[in-house]
Design a protein around this motif. Structure first.
Motif, PDB file in Angstrom:
ATOM      1  N   LEU A 384       1.010  -1.308   0.369  1.00 15.69           N
ATOM      2  CA  LEU A 384      -0.043  -0.007   0.293  1.00 15.69           C
ATOM      3  C   LEU A 384       1.188   0.779   0.020  1.00 15.69           C
ATOM      4  CD1 LEU A 384      -2.454  -1.449   2.261  1.00 15.69           C
ATOM      5  CD2 LEU A 384      -3.555  -0.935  -0.168  1.00 15.69           C
ATOM      6  N   PHE A 387       2.280   1.954  -3.715  1.00 19.71           N
ATOM      7  CA  PHE A 387       1.571   1.938  -4.137  1.00 19.71           C
ATOM      8  C   PHE A 387       1.164   3.561  -3.953  1.00 19.71           C
ATOM      9  CE2 PHE A 387      -3.137   2.124  -6.089  1.00 19.71           C
ATOM     10  CZ  PHE A 387      -2.775   1.353  -7.475  1.00 19.71           C
ATOM     11  N   GLN A 417      -8.347   3.905  -9.144  1.00 17.00           N
ATOM     12  CA  GLN A 417      -7.038   3.533  -8.501  1.00 17.00           C
ATOM     13  C   GLN A 417      -7.412   2.627  -7.335  1.00 17.00           C
ATOM     14  OE1 GLN A 417      -4.417   5.200  -8.010  1.00 17.00           O
ATOM     15  NE2 GLN A 417      -4.619   6.443  -6.377  1.00 17.00           N
ATOM     16  N   LEU A 421      -5.538  -1.115  -7.685  1.00 14.23           N
ATOM     17  CA  LEU A 421      -5.110  -1.488  -6.437  1.00 14.23           C
ATOM     18  C   LEU A 421      -5.484  -3.091  -6.374  1.00 14.23           C
ATOM     19  CD1 LEU A 421      -3.733  -1.551  -3.366  1.00 14.23           C
ATOM     20  CD2 LEU A 421      -6.066  -0.581  -2.736  1.00 14.23           C
TER      21      LEU A 421
END
Length: 742
Positions: A384, A387, A417, A421
């Motif tokens: 995360l 990203f 997004q 993800l």
């Protein structure tokens, strides 16, 4: 004898002293001010003559003269502070001197000045309690005070004055230290505490703010870090001592650390401090003047307070770190994230709050172990961070929930997004030789539209997340008012469910289960319905509310007993031993009284335990594997069958199925409905049926709606089926009719 005592009372005799012993080697300093109070001018002249050009403790004496008590009062109000007052007892009145003493001590509160009473009247002496009451330093007759005796008396008085002044200075310095320490101890961060130390020390010594404080932590090898700095050292705050340009200064600091001794120079002071937890501190301030004995004493006392205070600040900082930081991932925890979120809200800039939940994380934790589970969390946090970027505020706010703050509130961009993800996680993580599947279900709330404080915004992101989890895993939802309305509706339902059993609002419907060998009815699944205001509430609406509120425990007990009674009645009426399948939730199984309740139901209904089957979901088993196995073993020890519902929606493997004390696998309708769509879906159904048979389990498919689906299941070797192709859920009377027709 009597005469001897009378003489002792009237006259105190002092031996001569060696005056050279009182000379100081300190050199010239400010003079001692001495006040002569006497109504006879020749006494003033004689006193000045006796002490002309004489230094006491290395400092000259300057005399002032008052020829009456009234004149003395005026001089005491306006003049300098007097180290000693030579006071005639009898002047304009017999007690003028004593009244002046009272004025000095009680009215103007001059407590340090030494008072020497003198009288020219032989045999006169004030009472001892007067001398004690007014702190009179000495009492002499004028004839007794020879030159040498006057000098020794004055030296003794001035020395007492100096000691009292030092005590007062110590007291004031101590008060500054205590007050300063009190303020410093309120600081809970090391950097602000350290800045306070420098400020307090400079204030105590009355010097300019030019210095630094550094720390050699016991836990950090060889690093000496500047934690606070003022003046020319300010640019070095927060960096290593090695960045200092002054080699002499660096050597000095390291020498103090090595010797563990203070260094007090004419132009600066370097203090060594050791905290109770072995953090070594060095404080350096530039004094630009030599330190006095009093300064040194105060510095040493100050040092004791600081070492303890630093430890206090360090402890608070560490406790705060534990309170605000997740130790596993290093990210802010829920408390820390909400605190930072609240701070960011003060800027009033719009942003999106993304709440991401790792799908089926408990299955990973239980199936692969907590070590792999922890590493999965760390990997997810790192992914995360990679990203979204280092600048984004991110936190781990619960076991498998991460929160990310993204600037802006563009919903289309958020959609892109969120999808990207999950695409980035398509291959999961490879951890210690295990391929761990990872996907995220996401809820999003927008600031300030969906909440103007941190708690509300996070709560609404949570509502959006729950909506995503109910509709589709690995998806995302942006909070909407309808979600909140839905939540309120569930809360209202939970309130009404509390009394559903006692108000007889619950009823059971039954869906037949048939053998795919001969289509005979072999079982039935009991399905709970709720009649509210004459209408049936859909189970997908009230069952989740019953689960979260805890009402499912009492409702589940009613369902189990009612289903068992019905099975016994049917057996008596038809002579057939139809298997009764009853769903139980994880909340019921975790209830401490579940097994007792089960035994009571078996006893009261007299059902054949072999005709009872309890259905649990695959996700339930994965959620609390070990504890649930114990419960399932206890259930089967009573000859009750156990079925795993929704098979295929979790992560069960063949080796995992072998461990479970179950009798039947129930293929989820999502797979049954797709069995005729393509070869891949057919292959999945085939795999699940074969897995069940390999571990000696019967397999039943739910949601069968067509003859084609039935035929495909028969071809794949499925044992049993249920669904609308055979019958919709029926009430008790309708089921008897259905059974008779079959």
């Amino acid at each position: 004898m009597g005469n001897h005592h009378a003489q002792d009372d009237d006259l105190l005799i002092f031996a001569d002293e060696d005056l050279d012993g009182f000379e100081s080697v300190e050199g010239d300093g400010p003079c001692w001010h001495v006040l002569i109070v006497d109504d006879e001018p020749h006494v003033h002249d004689a006193t000045r003559f006796a002490l002309a050009d004489f230094k006491i403790l290395g400092r000259p004496v300057e005399f002032s003269s008052a020829y009456s008590a009234a004149e003395a009062r005026e001089m005491l109000q306006k003049g300098p502070r007097f180290a000693c007052i030579l006071l005639d007892v009898v002047m304009e009145s017999e007690d003028a001197g004593l009244k002046l003493v009272s004025y000095i001590r009680e009215t103007i509160h001059e407590l340090s000045s030494r008072i020497i009473l003198r009288t020219g009247q032989p045999g006169y002496a004030p009472e001892l309690d007067v001398i004690q009451q007014y702190d009179i330093n000495d009492y002499k007759s004028k004839s007794e005070l020879t030159s040498n005796r006057l000098i020794t008396t004055l030296i003794s008085a001035i020395r007492s004055y100096q000691q009292l002044e030092m005590i007062n200075a110590n007291r004031q310095g101590l008060a500054m230290i205590i007050d300063g320490a009190s303020e410093l101890f309120k600081e809970r961060a090391v950097d602000t505490f350290s800045r306070g130390v420098l400020l307090q020390l400079c204030s105590l010594l009355q010097i300019n703010r030019n210095g630094f404080m550094c720390c050699h932590e016991d836990s950090v090898d060889h690093e000496i870090k500047v934690v606070a700095a003022f003046g020319r050292f300010e640019p070095y705050a927060g960096s290593s001592i090695d960045r200092l340009q002054d080699e002499v200064l660096k050597t000095e600091v390291k020498q103090v650390l090595k010797t563990r001794q203070h260094l007090i120079d004419e132009t600066h002071v370097v203090l060594y401090l050791l905290s109770p937890h072995d953090d070594e501190l060095v404080v350096r301030v530039e004094t630009s003047r030599p330190m006095s004995e009093l300064d040194v004493r105060l510095i040493e006392l100050f040092s004791v307070h600081i070492s303890v205070g630093f430890d206090n600040a360090r402890l608070f900082e560490r406790v705060e770190h534990l309170a605000y930081i997740d130790s596993l991932t290093g990210l802010p925890n829920r408390t820390g994230f909400l605190f930072k979120l609240g701070k960011l809200m003060q800027s009033n800039k719009p942003f999106s709050l993304v709440l991401a939940d790792i799908d089926n994380f408990q299955a990973v934790n239980d199936g692969l172990g907590h070590t792999i589970g922890d590493k999965t969390l760390v990997k997810t946090a790192q992914h995360l961070r990679s990203f979204f970027g280092d600048e984004c505020l991110m936190g781990r706010i619960s076991a498998d929930n991460f929160c990310i703050l993204l600037p802006g509130i563009d919903e289309s961009d958020l959609s892109i997004q969120a999808n990207k993800l999950n695409e980035s996680l398509a291959h999961g993580f490879s951890i210690a030789g295990n391929e761990v599947p990872v996907s995220l279900t996401i809820g999003i709330a927008l600031y300030p539209t969906h909440g103007k404080d941190a708690e509300t915004l996070l709560q609404n992101a949570g509502i959006a997340l729950k909506h995503s989890k109910r509709t589709q895993r690995a998806s995302f939802s942006i909070f909407g008012t309808e979600f909140e309305q839905e939540l309120q509706q569930r809360l209202q339902i939970a309130l009404e469910l509390r009394h559903s059993v006692e108000r007889n609002q619950l009823i059971l419907h039954f869906q037949p289960q048939v053998s795919l060998v001969d289509r005979k009815v072999v079982g039935v699944e009991a399905l709970l319905r709720w009649q509210r205001d004459g209408e049936l509430v859909p189970p997908d609406l009230f069952i989740p509310a019953a689960e979260t509120s805890g009402h499912i425990v009492s409702m589940g007990a009613w369902v189990l007993e009612e289903a068992c009674r019905q099975q016994v009645l049917w057996a008596e009426e038809t002579g057939q031993s139809i298997r009764m399948a009853v769903n139980v939730s994880i909340r019921q199984l975790k209830d401490a009284d579940f097994l007792k309740m089960l035994d009571d139901v078996l006893l009261r209904t007299a059902i054949n335990p072999h005709c009872l089957e309890l259905e649990i979901t695959e996700s339930m088993v994965m959620e609390d594997h070990e504890a649930l196995i114990d419960i399932l073993n206890a259930i089967r020890s009573r000859n009750i069958q156990v079925a795993m519902d929704d098979f295929g929606t979790g992560y069960s493997s063949l080796s995992y199925l072998r461990q479970l004390p179950i009798d039947r696998l129930k293929i989820d309708r999502a797979f049954t409905n797709k069995i005729t769509v393509g070869e891949q879906d057919k292959a999945l159904a085939d795999l699940m049926i074969k897995m069940g048979h390999l571990v000696n389990l019967k397999v039943i498919a739910e949601g069968v709606e067509s003859e084609v689906e039935e035929a495909m299941l028969i071809a794949l070797g499925c044992d049993e089926a249920q669904g609308y192709f055979y019958s919709r859920p029926l009430d008790s009377a309708q089921f008897i009719d259905f059974l008779k027709k079959k």
